[in-house]
Motif scaffolding. Structure first.
Motif, PDB file in Angstrom:
ATOM      1  N   ASP A 128      -0.973   6.143   0.208  1.00 39.19           N
ATOM      2  CA  ASP A 128      -2.491   5.059   0.034  1.00 39.19           C
ATOM      3  C   ASP A 128      -3.113   4.508  -1.205  1.00 39.19           C
ATOM      4  N   PRO A 129      -2.649   3.037  -1.926  1.00 43.94           N
ATOM      5  CA  PRO A 129      -3.186   2.729  -2.364  1.00 43.94           C
ATOM      6  C   PRO A 129      -4.198   2.261  -2.759  1.00 43.94           C
ATOM      7  N   GLY A 130      -5.251   2.373  -2.239  1.00 41.71           N
ATOM      8  CA  GLY A 130      -6.733   2.334  -1.757  1.00 41.71           C
ATOM      9  C   GLY A 130      -7.843   3.754  -2.488  1.00 41.71           C
ATOM     10  N   GLU A 131      -6.900   4.719  -2.369  1.00 40.40           N
ATOM     11  CA  GLU A 131      -7.819   6.063  -3.243  1.00 40.40           C
ATOM     12  C   GLU A 131      -6.581   6.944  -3.826  1.00 40.40           C
ATOM     13  N   VAL A 132      -7.054   6.779  -5.137  1.00 41.17           N
ATOM     14  CA  VAL A 132      -6.521   6.596  -6.012  1.00 41.17           C
ATOM     15  C   VAL A 132      -8.012   7.669  -7.372  1.00 41.17           C
ATOM     16  N   ASP A 133      -7.033   8.698  -7.429  1.00 40.30           N
ATOM     17  CA  ASP A 133      -7.882   9.921  -8.594  1.00 40.30           C
ATOM     18  C   ASP A 133      -7.686   9.339 -10.198  1.00 40.30           C
ATOM     19  N   ALA A 134      -8.602   9.795 -10.647  1.00 43.14           N
ATOM     20  CA  ALA A 134      -8.337  10.134 -11.686  1.00 43.14           C
ATOM     21  C   ALA A 134      -7.180  10.452 -12.685  1.00 43.14           C
ATOM     22  N   ASP A 135      -6.171  10.897 -12.789  1.00 40.54           N
ATOM     23  CA  ASP A 135      -4.985  10.953 -12.931  1.00 40.54           C
ATOM     24  C   ASP A 135      -3.904   9.221 -12.027  1.00 40.54           C
ATOM     25  N   GLY A 136      -4.631   9.224 -11.286  1.00 38.57           N
ATOM     26  CA  GLY A 136      -3.690   7.915 -11.426  1.00 38.57           C
ATOM     27  C   GLY A 136      -2.635   7.712  -9.756  1.00 38.57           C
ATOM     28  N   GLU A 137      -3.193   9.115  -9.233  1.00 42.46           N
ATOM     29  CA  GLU A 137      -2.766   9.725  -8.034  1.00 42.46           C
ATOM     30  C   GLU A 137      -3.160   9.175  -6.907  1.00 42.46           C
ATOM     31  N   TRP A 138      -1.866   8.456  -5.918  1.00 40.94           N
ATOM     32  CA  TRP A 138      -2.789   8.192  -4.560  1.00 40.94           C
ATOM     33  C   TRP A 138      -2.659   9.573  -3.719  1.00 40.94           C
ATOM     34  N   THR A 139      -2.938   9.143  -2.441  1.00 41.74           N
ATOM     35  CA  THR A 139      -3.630   9.636  -1.359  1.00 41.74           C
ATOM     36  C   THR A 139      -2.534   9.644  -0.632  1.00 41.74           C
ATOM     37  N   ALA A 140      -2.162  11.051  -0.111  1.00 40.85           N
ATOM     38  CA  ALA A 140      -0.364  11.053   0.971  1.00 40.85           C
ATOM     39  C   ALA A 140      -1.110  11.544   2.009  1.00 40.85           C
ATOM     40  N   TYR A 141      -0.390  10.787   2.758  1.00 40.43           N
ATOM     41  CA  TYR A 141      -0.440  11.763   3.851  1.00 40.43           C
ATOM     42  C   TYR A 141       1.003  11.480   5.049  1.00 40.43           C
ATOM     43  N   PHE A 142       0.762  12.411   5.629  1.00 42.94           N
ATOM     44  CA  PHE A 142       2.074  12.725   6.994  1.00 42.94           C
ATOM     45  C   PHE A 142       1.485  12.241   8.413  1.00 42.94           C
ATOM     46  N   HIS A 143       2.140  11.737   8.832  1.00 46.67           N
ATOM     47  CA  HIS A 143       1.411  11.058  10.242  1.00 46.67           C
ATOM     48  C   HIS A 143       2.494  11.069  11.004  1.00 46.67           C
ATOM     49  N   ALA A 144       3.368  12.105  12.453  1.00 44.77           N
ATOM     50  CA  ALA A 144       3.849  12.310  13.269  1.00 44.77           C
ATOM     51  C   ALA A 144       3.201  11.859  15.144  1.00 44.77           C
ATOM     52  N   SER A 145       3.724  11.498  15.796  1.00 43.32           N
ATOM     53  CA  SER A 145       2.775  10.761  16.857  1.00 43.32           C
ATOM     54  C   SER A 145       2.980  11.835  18.182  1.00 43.32           C
ATOM     55  N   TRP A 146       3.735  12.645  17.819  1.00 39.14           N
ATOM     56  CA  TRP A 146       2.811  13.883  18.896  1.00 39.14           C
ATOM     57  C   TRP A 146       2.432  14.984  18.160  1.00 39.14           C
ATOM     58  N   THR A 147       1.872  15.108  17.364  1.00 44.75           N
ATOM     59  CA  THR A 147       0.825  16.254  17.077  1.00 44.75           C
ATOM     60  C   THR A 147      -0.299  15.983  17.435  1.00 44.75           C
ATOM     61  N   GLY A 148      -0.648  14.345  18.023  1.00 47.02           N
ATOM     62  CA  GLY A 148      -1.831  14.485  18.153  1.00 47.02           C
ATOM     63  C   GLY A 148      -2.882  14.243  18.258  1.00 47.02           C
ATOM     64  N   ASP A 149      -2.803  14.581  16.386  1.00 46.81           N
ATOM     65  CA  ASP A 149      -3.817  15.022  15.236  1.00 46.81           C
ATOM     66  C   ASP A 149      -3.942  13.445  14.213  1.00 46.81           C
TER      67      ASP A 149
END
Length: 384
Positions: A139-160
């Motif tokens: 996610d380039p819209g959420e960047v921390d002080a070190d320049g790291e972008w928030t990362a996501y794992f998404h699977a449709s079968w989790t329901g989460d």
């Protein structure tokens, strides 16, 4: 090697993961990889040169997060990130989620009600290719002080909701843990974890609390069953009911062949689990269901060894004396009796580090606050 270190030394980490993954595969699973990959023990590709990395940054119109950038400089893509992602894209394949997987992105945007995740899906960069209805996003819209972008794992079968990570390095470290947790390979890493857990167990019995708990937590993330047994006992006594419940759920689903462990679960862990929600008001139906579940657990594990009615010898005398004090209204004196008599406590086996069945005692259990639980754990105990 921390999860958020932008300058992460990728090569030894990836080399270890590659070799362990290939070694853990069944023969038919290994056949999906070219012989050259199996022979080299390397799931990666050639490094992406600076020119390719800069071309990707120009295409995305922004600098890449440092940990992902340094990863690409080691391997331009990757095979099998855990059990559910079958490939990471190369610098030429990575792109915006809405462009790389437009149909899936539209479906998620149509279903998602949370505005935060709608924004994430709309702007995220998809770094994975094939998967089990699963995707990895940055996610380039959420960047921390070190320049790291928030990362996501998404699977449709989790329901989460998508699982969030502090950055690409954190996501990869988690997928490596997940590989160990799901595959449970027997290798140098798993054996090193068993050694660390044993050292932490001894330190815990000597009176240490927070450092051993940190080891048990990480060992749990690597799928070490012993770590679950040990961290349950600490969380239960420290008042961490949510974490204790998670550990207990894993325990009762896990390895049940060891008679000593079955005795430990039946005599100590089940009573402690039953007391985790002491004082919580439940509707009558919910309470009856919970009590029935406890009865089933008692029946399931009590047969592991003769049901002798609980502790014997000096420790039983200590508990009887403490109960008498508590019943007369002298709760503080009762607790001092427990602590002073802890010298007589004996573990039921090598995975038993504290008398957690105290929590399930109808008289003494209510005295064991998280503060007192920490006090008890700070006292050196038998079993070292």
């Amino acid at each position: 090697m921390g999860d958020r270190v932008s300058g992460m030394d990728w090569l030894p980490f990836l080399r270890t993961w590659s070799e362990e993954w290939i070694d853990a595969l069944e023969p038919e699973e290994a056949e999906v990889f070219p012989q050259s990959v199996r022979a080299a023990g390397w799931l990666g590709f050639e490094p992406a040169g600076e020119e390719r990395i800069r071309a990707l940054e120009e295409r995305l119109a922004q600098p890449l997060p440092p940990s992902y950038r340094s990863f690409l400089a080691v391997s331009d893509g990757w095979r099998n990130v855990g059990e559910f992602i079958y490939a990471l894209g190369s610098t030429e394949q990575v792109g915006r989620f809405h462009e790389s997987s437009p149909q899936w992105c539209r479906i998620l945007l149509g279903l998602e009600e949370d505005e935060h995740f709608r924004a994430v899906f709309g702007r995220a960069v998809q770094i994975s290719l094939e998967g089990d209805a699963a995707v990895l996003l940055l996610d380039p819209g959420e960047v921390d002080a070190d320049g790291e972008w928030t990362a996501y794992f998404h699977a449709s079968w989790t329901g989460d909701a998508p699982r969030r990570y502090a950055g690409f390095a954190a996501l990869m470290r988690n997928e490596y843990r997940s590989f160990h947790r799901l595959r449970k390979p027997d290798n140098a890493t798993s054996r090193a974890w068993e050694a660390r857990i044993e050292e932490a167990r001894v330190a815990c019995l000597a009176g240490a609390v927070d450092e051993p708990l940190a080891v048990f937590e990480e060992g749990s993330a690597f799928g070490r069953f012993r770590a679950e047994l040990l961290r349950f006992q600490l969380h239960a006594l420290l008042g961490g009911s949510v974490e204790a419940k998670r550990a207990f759920a894993t325990i009762v689903r896990g390895e049940q062949d060891d008679p000593a462990r079955r005795v430990l679960i039946g005599r100590e862990l089940v009573p402690a689990f039953g007391a985790l929600d002491r004082g919580e008001r439940r509707p009558a139906l919910a309470r009856s269901i919970f009590e029935r579940e406890l009865d089933e657990l008692r029946e399931r594990f009590d047969g592991a060894a003769p049901n002798d009615g609980g502790p014997k010898g000096p420790w039983a005398d200590v508990l009887a004396q403490a109960r008498a004090s508590a019943e007369s209204g002298a709760g503080d004196a009762a607790w001092r009796t427990v602590l002073a008599g802890l010298v007589h406590w004996q573990p039921l086996g090598p995975d038993h580090i504290a008398p957690v069945a105290l929590l399930g005692d109808p008289v003494l259990g209510p005295l064991c606050t998280p503060e007192r639980g920490r006090e008890l754990l700070g006292i050196a105990r038998a079993g070292r």
